[in-house]
Design a protein around this motif. Structure first.
Motif, mmCIF file in Angstrom:
data_model
loop_
_atom_site.group_PDB
_atom_site.id
_atom_site.type_symbol
_atom_site.label_atom_id
_atom_site.label_comp_id
_atom_site.label_asym_id
_atom_site.label_seq_id
_atom_site.Cartn_x
_atom_site.Cartn_y
_atom_site.Cartn_z
ATOM 1 N N ASN A 1 0.793 -1.227 0.000
ATOM 2 C CA ASN A 1 0.000 0.000 0.000
ATOM 3 C C ASN A 1 0.824 1.275 0.000
ATOM 4 O O ASN A 1 0.624 2.164 -0.833
ATOM 5 C CB ASN A 1 -0.964 0.008 1.189
ATOM 6 N N GLN A 2 1.738 1.415 0.961
ATOM 7 C CA GLN A 2 2.441 2.681 1.111
ATOM 8 C C GLN A 2 3.349 2.984 -0.081
ATOM 9 O O GLN A 2 3.449 4.140 -0.517
ATOM 10 C CB GLN A 2 3.243 2.692 2.417
ATOM 11 N N PHE A 3 4.023 1.968 -0.636
ATOM 12 C CA PHE A 3 4.909 2.208 -1.778
ATOM 13 C C PHE A 3 4.105 2.563 -3.025
ATOM 14 O O PHE A 3 4.462 3.487 -3.769
ATOM 15 C CB PHE A 3 5.783 0.984 -2.038
ATOM 16 N N GLU B 1 1.765 6.768 -6.737
ATOM 17 C CA GLU B 1 0.544 7.430 -7.214
ATOM 18 C C GLU B 1 0.582 8.931 -6.936
ATOM 19 O O GLU B 1 0.049 9.732 -7.712
ATOM 20 C CB GLU B 1 -0.680 6.802 -6.552
ATOM 21 N N GLN B 2 1.209 9.320 -5.828
ATOM 22 C CA GLN B 2 1.269 10.730 -5.457
ATOM 23 C C GLN B 2 2.329 11.510 -6.226
ATOM 24 O O GLN B 2 2.357 12.749 -6.172
ATOM 25 C CB GLN B 2 1.535 10.847 -3.952
ATOM 26 N N PHE C 1 1.605 -6.244 -5.987
ATOM 27 C CA PHE C 1 2.362 -5.112 -6.528
ATOM 28 C C PHE C 1 2.067 -4.941 -8.019
ATOM 29 O O PHE C 1 1.822 -3.825 -8.495
ATOM 30 C CB PHE C 1 3.865 -5.323 -6.320
ATOM 31 N N GLY C 2 2.155 -6.044 -8.758
ATOM 32 C CA GLY C 2 1.927 -5.969 -10.196
ATOM 33 C C GLY C 2 0.553 -5.446 -10.537
ATOM 34 O O GLY C 2 0.395 -4.590 -11.428
ATOM 35 N N GLU C 3 -0.468 -5.938 -9.822
ATOM 36 C CA GLU C 3 -1.842 -5.506 -10.082
ATOM 37 C C GLU C 3 -2.040 -4.032 -9.740
ATOM 38 O O GLU C 3 -2.650 -3.275 -10.515
ATOM 39 C CB GLU C 3 -2.818 -6.368 -9.280
ATOM 40 N N ARG C 4 -1.543 -3.628 -8.571
ATOM 41 C CA ARG C 4 -1.731 -2.243 -8.126
ATOM 42 C C ARG C 4 -0.981 -1.259 -9.019
ATOM 43 O O ARG C 4 -1.486 -0.182 -9.352
ATOM 44 C CB ARG C 4 -1.263 -2.090 -6.680
ATOM 45 N N LEU C 5 0.249 -1.610 -9.414
ATOM 46 C CA LEU C 5 1.018 -0.721 -10.277
ATOM 47 C C LEU C 5 0.422 -0.653 -11.680
ATOM 48 O O LEU C 5 0.457 0.401 -12.326
ATOM 49 C CB LEU C 5 2.478 -1.183 -10.329
ATOM 50 N N ALA C 6 -0.136 -1.768 -12.158
ATOM 51 C CA ALA C 6 -0.785 -1.754 -13.475
ATOM 52 C C ALA C 6 -1.943 -0.771 -13.505
ATOM 53 O O ALA C 6 -2.200 -0.120 -14.533
ATOM 54 C CB ALA C 6 -1.261 -3.156 -13.836
#
Length: 414
Positions: free
Chosen positions: A173-175, A180-181, A208-213
């Motif tokens: 989450n935090q990374f 995103e910010q 990580f892969g899903e969130r960054l995508a």
């Protein structure tokens, strides 16, 4: 008197009760059920026996040593303050060698043969995935200090509790929020995902892969490697060819150092590097070169700078006792001890079901912050995002707990 048995396992009495180490053997338990201690047993003045198995030898030994110290320091503090339920505590510690089958045998032995009163957990998702069912089968509260793979908690055990703020589900989450910010034009466009074949790290890589995508960051390399991998030059060369803006690495032990060394050898330095676990190891900075730590991100459950749960006293006392400040492994063990202590004192006895019910219904003030759990033992908090700056791990997120502003670009290797 200390316990005497064969050399593979070690039984520790707390220093104020007994100075010395006794050995204990590894015997596979018969597998028959064993009930929790009776009320009659709880009226004795004999020490409360707390059993655990840790990877004191093998590839995770460098993490287990401070973890053992965290447990021991907690027990010393408990005894110095009158014990649990007016009784001193005694730790019985076995060495699982970072092997699943040995860890299973150890916890069977602790419950069935040694008949310990209480349990504390081992390290890593791999070991806890195997051990948690043993504690559940015997009806023992099992508080694990590390190993947050959600697979462990998906089985809806009643006696299982994690002594960190969140499981692997919340680790990215935090990374990801930090990326995103960032101004959109400055965000990384590509990522390499590299991870050891472990329930925690493989799950984290997927998230990580899903969130960054979702942020438009393309995965250009994704590799899971065997736990016994020792040479990372081939992987490092493949990463160099993929040329990602950011590397997200999921090591478990020394593989974190090994990949960095290989990246240095092939001459590839990403703009951003995030690693699980490894950056909090005591020898990490020395192993890769202190200057080369600059800008590396990791997630942590604990910071020596917080005021939670008596943390300043813990940091001062632990540092005085061992000659160095506690790292995350020491803090995770101490936190697990705090949770166990709260369960015993909350229930007012050693009844395992009553302790589990009390933990499910209450929040515990710990050195990593207030901890509460869902029905399956998942904690309901957030990890901290840390980054090496000038040789120190600084908290860079969330903002209300940060000790420094983040550096968005990692310097080249020195």
């Amino acid at each position: 008197m200390s316990k005497v048995a064969r050399p593979r396992a070690t039984a520790y009495r707390t220093r104020r009760a007994l100075v010395g180490v006794a050995a204990a053997s590894v015997l596979i338990a018969s597998g028959c059920g064993l009930s929790a201690p009776s009320e009659a047993e709880e009226t004795t003045d004999e020490p409360i026996q707390i059993g655990m198995s840790l990877p004191l030898s093998g590839p995770a030994a460098d993490r287990a040593k401070p973890g053992m110290e965290g447990y021991q320091y907690w027990a010393d503090q408990v005894n110095a303050n009158g014990g649990l339920l007016g009784r001193q505590v005694e730790l019985t510690v076995l060495d699982d060698g970072f092997d699943q089958q040995t860890a299973i045998s150890d916890y069977n032995r602790l419950i069935s043969q040694d008949q310990v009163d209480l349990l504390l957990g081992t390290f890593s998702s791999d070991l806890n995935l195997a051990v948690a069912p043993v504690a559940e089968r015997y009806g023992y509260v099992y508080i694990q200090p590390s190993g947050g793979a959600d697979e462990i908690f998906a089985r809806d055990f009643n006696y299982l509790f994690f002594a960190q703020p969140t499981t692997t589900q919340g680790l990215p989450n935090q990374f990801v929020d930090l990326i995103e910010q960032m101004p959109e034009e400055d965000r990384p466009e590509t990522v390499a995902l590299v991870q050891q074949d472990d329930p925690n790290t493989t799950q984290a890589a997927e998230i990580f892969g899903e969130r960054l995508a979702e942020l438009g960051v393309e995965t250009v390399y994704d590799q899971t490697y065997a736990p016994d991998t020792s040479n990372f030059d081939t992987i490092a060369n493949a990463i160099r060819q993929a040329d990602p803006d950011v590397i997200v690495h999921g090591p478990v032990t020394s593989d974190g150092v090994s990949l960095v060394r290989s990246l240095q050898r092939v001459g590839f330095s990403p703009d951003m590097l995030y690693q699980q676990n490894a950056p909090t190891s005591p020898n990490y900075a020395q192993a890769i070169g202190e200057a080369n730590t600059e800008g590396i991100f990791t997630s942590i459950a604990y910071s020596t700078e917080t005021e939670f749960g008596g943390n300043p006293d813990f940091v001062a006392g632990y540092t005085e006792e061992y000659g160095y400040a506690p790292d995350e492994d020491a803090a995770n063990s101490y936190t697990a001890g705090q949770v166990l202590q709260a369960a015993v004192e909350g229930a007012g006895n050693l009844d395992q079901a009553e302790m589990a019910d009390w933990l499910h219904a209450n929040t515990v003030d710990t050195i990593v912050g207030p901890l509460s759990w869902d029905a399956a033992g998942r904690p309901q908090g957030e990890l901290l995002l840390a980054q090496f700056q000038s040789g120190e791990l600084e908290v860079v997120a969330p903002a209300d707990r940060s000790t420094a502003e983040p550096l968005y670009t990692k310097p080249s290797w020195q």
